[in-house]
Design a protein around this motif. Structure first.
Motif, short mmCIF file in Angstrom:
data_model
loop_
_atom_site.label_atom_id
_atom_site.label_comp_id
_atom_site.label_asym_id
_atom_site.label_seq_id
_atom_site.Cartn_x
_atom_site.Cartn_y
_atom_site.Cartn_z
N PRO A 134 -35.26 37.60 18.98
CA PRO A 134 -34.95 37.98 17.59
C PRO A 134 -35.05 36.74 16.71
CG PRO A 134 -33.15 38.56 19.09
CD PRO A 134 -34.07 37.71 19.85
N LYS A 135 -35.45 36.93 15.48
CA LYS A 135 -35.54 35.76 14.59
C LYS A 135 -34.13 35.26 14.27
CE LYS A 135 -39.65 37.30 12.18
NZ LYS A 135 -39.53 38.72 12.50
N PRO A 136 -33.89 33.95 14.44
CA PRO A 136 -32.59 33.43 14.00
C PRO A 136 -32.55 33.42 12.47
CG PRO A 136 -33.79 31.83 15.38
CD PRO A 136 -34.74 32.92 15.03
N VAL A 137 -31.39 33.66 11.90
CA VAL A 137 -31.24 33.61 10.43
C VAL A 137 -30.45 32.33 10.14
CG1 VAL A 137 -30.34 34.83 8.41
CG2 VAL A 137 -31.22 36.13 10.36
N LYS A 138 -31.04 31.46 9.30
CA LYS A 138 -30.48 30.11 9.12
C LYS A 138 -29.06 30.13 8.57
CE LYS A 138 -34.43 27.19 8.28
NZ LYS A 138 -35.41 27.37 7.22
N LEU A 161 -31.01 43.91 8.40
CA LEU A 161 -29.84 44.10 9.26
C LEU A 161 -29.79 42.98 10.30
CD1 LEU A 161 -27.41 45.87 9.86
CD2 LEU A 161 -28.83 47.18 11.45
N SER A 162 -28.63 42.32 10.39
CA SER A 162 -28.48 41.16 11.28
C SER A 162 -27.21 41.33 12.11
CB SER A 162 -28.36 39.88 10.48
OG SER A 162 -29.47 39.75 9.64
N ILE A 163 -27.21 40.68 13.27
CA ILE A 163 -26.00 40.68 14.11
C ILE A 163 -25.42 39.27 14.07
CG2 ILE A 163 -27.34 40.39 16.27
CD1 ILE A 163 -25.12 42.21 17.59
N TYR A 166 -23.29 32.48 14.49
CA TYR A 166 -24.73 32.44 14.69
C TYR A 166 -25.29 33.79 14.24
CZ TYR A 166 -29.15 31.80 17.22
OH TYR A 166 -30.47 31.67 17.56
N ILE A 167 -26.28 33.74 13.35
CA ILE A 167 -26.82 34.99 12.79
C ILE A 167 -28.21 35.23 13.36
CG2 ILE A 167 -27.18 36.30 10.65
CD1 ILE A 167 -25.76 33.93 9.17
N THR A 191 -35.85 39.66 23.96
CA THR A 191 -34.73 39.07 24.71
C THR A 191 -33.79 38.41 23.71
OG1 THR A 191 -36.36 38.52 26.39
CG2 THR A 191 -34.18 37.57 26.67
N PHE A 192 -32.53 38.85 23.66
CA PHE A 192 -31.60 38.19 22.73
C PHE A 192 -30.69 37.19 23.42
CE2 PHE A 192 -29.74 42.56 23.25
CZ PHE A 192 -28.63 42.20 24.00
#
Ligand code: AMP
Length: 359
Positions: free
Chosen positions: A140-144, A152-154, A195-196, A306-307
């Motif tokens: 998954p793309k990391p969000v800075k 939508l982010s976890i 961590y997003i 893979t997360f």
């Protein structure tokens, strides 16, 4: 105090097994690990918190106990001496990682099954991302930061918290609301600790692998999915109630379900495991030895993202104390992950390869 299993002079295999014992912390997957060790003829020792002793004494395959008040006491020389005096190899699992930090684990002066240095890469989100990317795993793309949240982010906490406190955010405001909840609950001090990551829509799948550096072979021994509170309970609430009650679900693991995958997806699963092992060998010597887990989501097109990974045995392997649909294809006997670990130690003792499988 040096653990004498490393200089056992006997050539008798049974004698070697008798001299070496297997130990772990009384939580997570300890029952499965010690049952497997006992089945393979090892002496079993449980490092047990006093409050859990009554429960664990029910299980006759546990030969001996090292008792402490709190798992953190394992950093004390006294406990490590006791482990070494008993010629034990420690099987690390999630409770070791959540009880001790990476420095404390690395400093432990006892034989640890697998690669203790790679556990730091499991705990540190940035190192974790790096290893997955180098292994050419789709991630998954990391969000800075919160200003960059567009979809939508976890939002995750550090360490092996088992999904506890994770929340979803779709913009800066929803992130701040979730973060302040965690601060109020004293689960974090500052929102910078979070961590997003891009939220992947699909179904979660956990691959339970074992890699033997002695035979240079990788085995997929089981697959599971998790049962998480309260995200998996949300479907029991009608949508109108969900909207009015403003429910903020979290992802705390409560248990695991067994899973079998479409056979056409298995080929790629093995390839992912192989790449992970190959890259780990180059990046974190001696590599990803023993059990590990690739964790992610299959989307509607059958694409796997893979997360996470776990660089040691996962609790989902507890499903397969009597073997799994995948271990049955590889072995003619029931093969739990705990038993597989014990078999590897046995093989290492027989072939004088102990230094390959412990750090
Ligand atoms: P973890 O502790 O990282 O294994 O995550 C706990 C749970 O959070 C997983 O079992 C998933 O249900 C969910 N999860 C974690 N990361 C993601 C992601 N990037 N996209 C979707 N769900 C996720």
């Amino acid at each position: 105090m040096v653990n004498t299993i490393f200089d056992s002079k006997t050539n008798d295999d049974k004698e070697k097994n008798r001299k070496c014992s297997i130990t772990t912390l009384s939580s997570h997957c300890s029952l499965q690990v010690l049952k497997g060790a006992k089945d393979e003829g090892f002496k079993t020792i449980l490092i047990c918190e006093e409050k859990r002793l009554k429960f664990y004494k029910r299980f006759k395959f546990i030969d001996d106990f090292i008792i402490l008040n709190n798992f953190r006491e394992i950093v004390h020389g006294r406990i490590q001496n006791e482990i070494n005096q008993k010629n034990a190899i420690l099987i690390p699992h999630g409770t070791l990682i959540s009880s001790l930090n990476s420095e404390e684990i690395e400093k432990l002066n006892i034989p640890i099954f697998g690669n203790k240095w790679i556990l730091r890469w499991e705990s540190d989100r940035l190192l974790k991302q790096k290893l997955m990317e180098e292994s050419l795993l789709n991630t998954p793309k990391p969000v800075k930061n919160k200003f960059e949240i567009k979809n939508l982010s976890i939002v995750k906490l550090n360490g092996a918290a088992g999904g506890k406190g994770y929340f979803l955010a779709w913009d800066k405001k929803s992130f701040e609301s979730g973060a302040s909840n965690l601060i109020n609950q004293k689960m974090i001090k500052d929102e910078d600790e979070l961590y997003i990551q891009e939220f992947i829509m699909g179904v979660p799948v956990y691959f339970q692998f074992f890699y033997s550096p002695i035979t240079d072979n990788i085995e997929l021994l089981g697959i599971d999915r998790r049962y998480e509170s309260d995200i998996d309970g949300i479907g029991r609430i009608p949508s109108t109630t969900q909207l009015n009650a403003v429910i903020e679900p979290t992802y705390q693991v409560i248990g695991n379900f067994p899973l079998v995958l479409r056979e056409s997806l298995l080929y790629e699963a093995y390839e992912m495991g192989e790449r992970f092992v190959k890259v780990s060998k180059k990046m974190i010597s001696p590599g990803m030895n023993g059990p590990f887990c690739l964790e992610g989501v299959y989307d509607r097109n059958g694409k796997f993202t893979t997360f996470e990974f776990s660089a040691r045995i996962v609790a989902g392997t507890n499903l397969y104390v009597g073997g799994s649909p995948y271990s049955d294809l590889l072995y003619d006997e029931p093969m739990s992950m705990g038993k597989r670990i014990a078999k590897e130690i046995k093989l290492a003792l027989q072939t004088d390869n102990l230094s390959k499988i412990v750090t």
